[in-house]
Design an enzyme around this catalytic site. Structure first.
Site, PDB file in Angstrom:
ATOM      1  N   HIS A  30      -6.796  12.310  -6.642  1.00 36.97           N
ATOM      2  CA  HIS A  30      -8.085  12.325  -6.368  1.00 36.97           C
ATOM      3  C   HIS A  30      -8.219  11.079  -5.739  1.00 36.97           C
ATOM      4  O   HIS A  30      -9.763  10.502  -5.518  1.00 36.97           O
ATOM      5  CB  HIS A  30      -9.276  12.501  -7.508  1.00 36.97           C
ATOM      6  CG  HIS A  30      -8.980  13.672  -8.309  1.00 36.97           C
ATOM      7  ND1 HIS A  30      -9.292  14.928  -8.053  1.00 36.97           N
ATOM      8  CD2 HIS A  30      -8.347  13.815  -9.547  1.00 36.97           C
ATOM      9  CE1 HIS A  30      -9.000  15.830  -8.952  1.00 36.97           C
ATOM     10  NE2 HIS A  30      -8.312  15.064 -10.004  1.00 36.97           N
ATOM     11  N   SER A  70      -2.476   1.372  21.196  1.00 35.18           N
ATOM     12  CA  SER A  70      -3.766   1.466  21.807  1.00 35.18           C
ATOM     13  C   SER A  70      -3.948   0.963  23.256  1.00 35.18           C
ATOM     14  O   SER A  70      -3.301  -0.135  23.248  1.00 35.18           O
ATOM     15  CB  SER A  70      -4.642   0.651  20.810  1.00 35.18           C
ATOM     16  OG  SER A  70      -5.989   0.453  21.266  1.00 35.18           O
TER      17      SER A  70
END
Length: 461
Positions: free
Chosen positions: A169, A293
């Protein structure tokens, strides 16, 4: 704005062509036509060997020449087919005429009328698709799939004992090992691979509505269903005795559902590896000359796994559509399958491109054991499970009178950071046996991995 030269619409035929071009050898218009020529030639040879309608068997040299025409199918035949189809407006009829032209060149006009004898187009097409799909899966897709599984296995073996904090979770949970998690990935894919490898490739060869009507009226004495079986199985396919005009395509639906399933497991692998990278558990190895990038020079982006995700989604969308569409044909025939099947190569191509990216991506990451150790050391509260479980065992053995061990540990650890010293102090104050206390006091998050390392051995050789 001046018009550009003709450009590919699909990125598979443009930007990514180098990675997926082997699929085109089988699942392209040319690949399909080569298979159609092959089927037409084999059917003609099959009939002459039986001496149908008084024909004489072709000599070995004549058979070799015809089979070479099929196997050497290339640009001249592609161009000639385009010329013929411009007149016929029918692709399979164009193939028939192409074969007849070759018979004429070989001086075999005496058997020309056996070309496409008693066949509907689907007799040729369904066998051609079965052969081309099988070849593309076995010779192109499965080797790429196997390569990814092998890399996952290698990671599982190399890092079988490397402890890692789990995140059920998204929250810190009972530790595992890196190798065990990669073994889970490999095990899932191995199982699906066996299902794909066991695919039955079916074929029909029974005429316009699957009744052998034209065959029987031409020669009532022949056992045409048996001859059909012999011909289809002689191609290495499984004979389908009960069909309409088309082979029912159920085997295709089954195969495409399995490949789509494989895609989704691969997608899950991509998202997990991407997440481990974002958490710093895996370092990306910079590639010489590569840019992460366009504006942030420090970045090394996990583009391999992101590209794979996108292509797996596209592949599954196409395969799901094919699996749903191909199993339906109105009454004895409609042509929706004809258009749909031309996209099989596109669906497989996107999956192949994803496999290429995953394989490359797995080769461009490395384990950051320092980060793994730091995260484990920062989450001692995950030992709460171990402590409350040992208390339960001590109570059951009559060595403790503690009530509700779960609640006791919940109060200590839930939503709180608990360090080693606090846990050791807590353990030493428990009403449990000395051996149990010593075992718990010596436990660390990095040690609390059960038999994770040995579970890697569950992977089949």
């Amino acid at each position: 704005m001046s018009p550009m030269p003709a450009q590919p619409i699909s990125p598979l035929d443009g930007r990514y062509r180098a990675a997926v071009s082997p699929v085109g050898d089988h699942l392209s218009e040319a690949g399909l036509n080569r298979a159609r020529v092959h089927i037409e030639v084999e059917w003609l040879i099959f009939q002459t060997e039986l001496g149908l309608f008084g024909t004489e068997a072709l000599s070995g040299e004549q058979q070799r020449a015809l089979r070479a025409f099929a196997s050497d199918f290339g640009q001249p035949e592609i161009d000639r087919l385009a010329e013929i189809e411009a007149t016929t407006r029918h692709d399979v009829k164009a193939v028939e005429y192409l074969v007849r032209e070759q018979l004429d060149r070989l001086g075999l006009n005496r058997v020309a009328e056996l070309t496409h004898f008693a066949c509907t187009s689907e007799d040729i097409n369904n066998l051609s698709y079965a052969l081309t799909v099988r070849a593309a899966v076995r010779e192109v897709w499965l080797p790429a799939f196997d390569h990814v599984i092998a890399k996952l296995r290698a990671w599982a073996e190399e890092h079988r004992a490397a402890p890692m904090l789990s995140h059920t979770h998204g929250q810190p949970a009972t530790p595992t090992t890196v190798g065990k998690e990669f073994a889970v990935m490999a095990f899932r894919l191995d199982r699906i691979r066996r299902q794909i490898e066991a695919t039955e490739y079916l074929g029909k060869f029974s005429g316009a509505t699957g009744t052998f009507s034209a065959h029987l009226v031409a020669d009532p004495e022949r056992d045409w269903p048996q001859l059909s079986r012999d011909f289809v199985t002689g191609l290495g396919l499984t004979w389908n005795p009960l069909t309409t005009q088309i082979e029912s395509h159920d085997w295709q639906a089954e195969l495409y559902a399995r490949i789509s399933h494989a895609n989704r497991v691969l997608h899950n692998i991509c998202t997990d590896v991407w997440t481990y990278i974002s958490m710093g558990y895996f370092k990306q190895v910079p590639q010489a000359g590569a840019t992460g990038s366009s504006t942030m020079p420090h970045k090394v982006n996990p583009i391999r796994f992101e590209n794979a995700e996108a292509n797996l989604e596209l592949s599954s969308a196409l395969f799901d559509s094919l699996a749903a569409t191909l199993v339906t044909s109105r009454l004895q025939r409609d042509l929706t399958d004809s258009s749909s099947q031309r996209n099989i190569g596109v669906a497989l191509g996107h999956s192949l491109l994803a496999l290429d990216n995953i394989s490359r991506g797995l080769g461009e990451i490395a384990l950051d054991e320092t980060k793994l150790a730091a995260d484990l050391d920062a989450n001692w509260e995950v030992l709460g499970e171990a402590i409350q479980t040992v208390i339960r065992a001590e109570v059951a053995a009559g060595r403790s009178t503690i009530e509700d061990p779960y609640a006791l540990l919940k109060e200590l650890t839930r939503g709180r950071r608990v360090g080693q010293a606090e846990l050791v102090e807590f353990v030493n104050g428990l009403d449990i046996g000395d051996e149990a206390k010593a075992r718990l006091a010596a436990l660390t998050p990095a040690d609390y991995v059960g038999v994770a390392a040995s579970l890697v051995d569950q992977l089949e050789a």
